[in-house]
Design a protein around this motif. Structure first.
Motif, PDB file in Angstrom:
ATOM      1  N   LEU A 112     -60.962  27.287 -31.335  1.00 39.85           N
ATOM      2  CA  LEU A 112     -59.527  27.076 -31.113  1.00 39.85           C
ATOM      3  C   LEU A 112     -58.985  28.048 -30.069  1.00 39.85           C
ATOM      4  O   LEU A 112     -59.126  29.262 -30.199  1.00 39.85           O
ATOM      5  N   ASN A 113     -58.353  27.473 -29.042  1.00 42.47           N
ATOM      6  CA  ASN A 113     -57.702  28.298 -28.034  1.00 42.47           C
ATOM      7  C   ASN A 113     -56.403  28.869 -28.592  1.00 42.47           C
ATOM      8  O   ASN A 113     -55.634  28.174 -29.266  1.00 42.47           O
ATOM      9  N   THR A 114     -56.173  30.133 -28.323  1.00 45.17           N
ATOM     10  CA  THR A 114     -54.864  30.724 -28.587  1.00 45.17           C
ATOM     11  C   THR A 114     -54.290  31.113 -27.231  1.00 45.17           C
ATOM     12  O   THR A 114     -54.985  31.697 -26.387  1.00 45.17           O
ATOM     13  N   ARG A 115     -53.036  30.748 -27.012  1.00 45.11           N
ATOM     14  CA  ARG A 115     -52.441  30.829 -25.679  1.00 45.11           C
ATOM     15  C   ARG A 115     -51.307  31.849 -25.633  1.00 45.11           C
ATOM     16  O   ARG A 115     -50.736  32.216 -26.668  1.00 45.11           O
ATOM     17  N   LYS A 116     -50.998  32.287 -24.425  1.00 48.44           N
ATOM     18  CA  LYS A 116     -49.987  33.317 -24.233  1.00 48.44           C
ATOM     19  C   LYS A 116     -48.630  32.843 -24.720  1.00 48.44           C
ATOM     20  O   LYS A 116     -47.850  33.613 -25.290  1.00 48.44           O
ATOM     21  N   ARG A 117     -48.326  31.562 -24.498  1.00 43.41           N
ATOM     22  CA  ARG A 117     -47.076  30.953 -24.933  1.00 43.41           C
ATOM     23  C   ARG A 117     -47.359  29.550 -25.448  1.00 43.41           C
ATOM     24  O   ARG A 117     -48.423  28.989 -25.163  1.00 43.41           O
ATOM     25  N   PRO A 118     -46.434  28.956 -26.212  1.00 49.74           N
ATOM     26  CA  PRO A 118     -46.645  27.573 -26.653  1.00 49.74           C
ATOM     27  C   PRO A 118     -46.761  26.635 -25.458  1.00 49.74           C
ATOM     28  O   PRO A 118     -46.032  26.758 -24.480  1.00 49.74           O
ATOM     29  N   GLY A 119     -47.701  25.696 -25.527  1.00 45.11           N
ATOM     30  CA  GLY A 119     -47.852  24.714 -24.458  1.00 45.11           C
ATOM     31  C   GLY A 119     -49.254  24.687 -23.889  1.00 45.11           C
ATOM     32  O   GLY A 119     -49.911  25.730 -23.766  1.00 45.11           O
TER      33      GLY A 119
END
Length: 253
Positions: free
Chosen positions: A46-53
């Protein structure tokens, strides 16, 4: 309990702040799948990203079964529901999609979690050693797959201290959680914290070892309130996972 050294009064920090997370508050009029402080696991890579989107940069890709704590959200972006998460083992903050998360049953509010991957070699309570009955005020956890140096993590946020007890715990860390609660981590071969250091749940605090009065490499893990040992539900030969919730509500935390 061994004598403790270099203890001093400091301001307690028992929560996990959403530092560096930018996003919106929970959506009004919706039923949330998770709550702030709840522990979740990834169900896939699962990727976790700096911001939603989906266009935001990836700060880490976590593996199935990794545990994190909800620190923000939910918010909708690009057709997905996103949650701000602190992934504990790797100490990474970011946003991940709800559909690939599941609750692990833990809560930042009251729960203490297992500090190491391994198997319970001696559980809490009375036991017989060399023909002598003795009370064991904690649990012993072995990890024969990795052995000496197996990472030990803080079972809950608090203030960490280091000490040495040649006739007992050897090199050990204890963490003050407030309200008289402490967790203890004995027989370490190395320290990863210093006296008075504020730690978050899941921070590495040392490595498993064989120091002090020890029958072999293992971790002695104890929970005390006002210097009295508290029961830790477990069974001999039970497998435990680092940061998995212990099935006990320690009231007062």
């Amino acid at each position: 309990m061994p004598q403790k050294f270099n203890r001093r009064s400091v301001v307690k920090s028992l929560g996990i702040a959403a530092t560096g997370i930018t996003g919106t508050a929970a959506l009004s009029g919706t039923v949330s799948a998770f709550a702030e402080g709840e522990q979740v696991e990834a169900t896939t890579n699962l990727n976790t990203r700096k911001r939603p989107g989906t266009e935001s940069s990836v700060v880490a890709t976590v593996s199935p079964g990794e545990v994190g704590e909800i620190v923000n959200g939910p918010t909708n972006e690009d057709g997905y529901t996103w949650w701000g998460i602190h992934w504990l083992n790797r100490d990474v903050w970011g946003w991940s999609v709800e559909r690939y998360l599941t609750s692990s049953g833990g809560s930042a509010g009251t729960d203490i979690v297992w500090p190491m991957n391994g198997v319970i070699s001696s559980d809490y309570g009375w036991r017989t050693i060399n023909g002598q009955d003795e009370f064991h005020g904690g649990v012993d956890i072995d990890n024969n797959n990795i052995g000496v140096g197996t990472p030990i993590y803080a079972a809950r946020a608090g203030t960490a201290y280091t000490a040495y007890d040649s006739g007992g715990y050897g090199n050990y860390v204890y963490i003050d959680h407030g309200n008289g609660y402490e967790t203890e981590y004995g027989h370490l071969n190395s320290f990863a914290v210093s006296d008075g250091q504020q730690v978050s749940r899941g921070d590495k605090i040392g490595g498993m070892g064989n120091s002090g009065n020890s029958t072999g490499p293992h971790l002695h893990f104890g929970i005390e309130q006002n210097n009295d040992p508290k029961p830790i539900p477990s069974d001999n030969y039970q497998n435990v996972s680092a940061l998995g919730a212990i099935n006990k509500d320690y009231s007062g935390l």
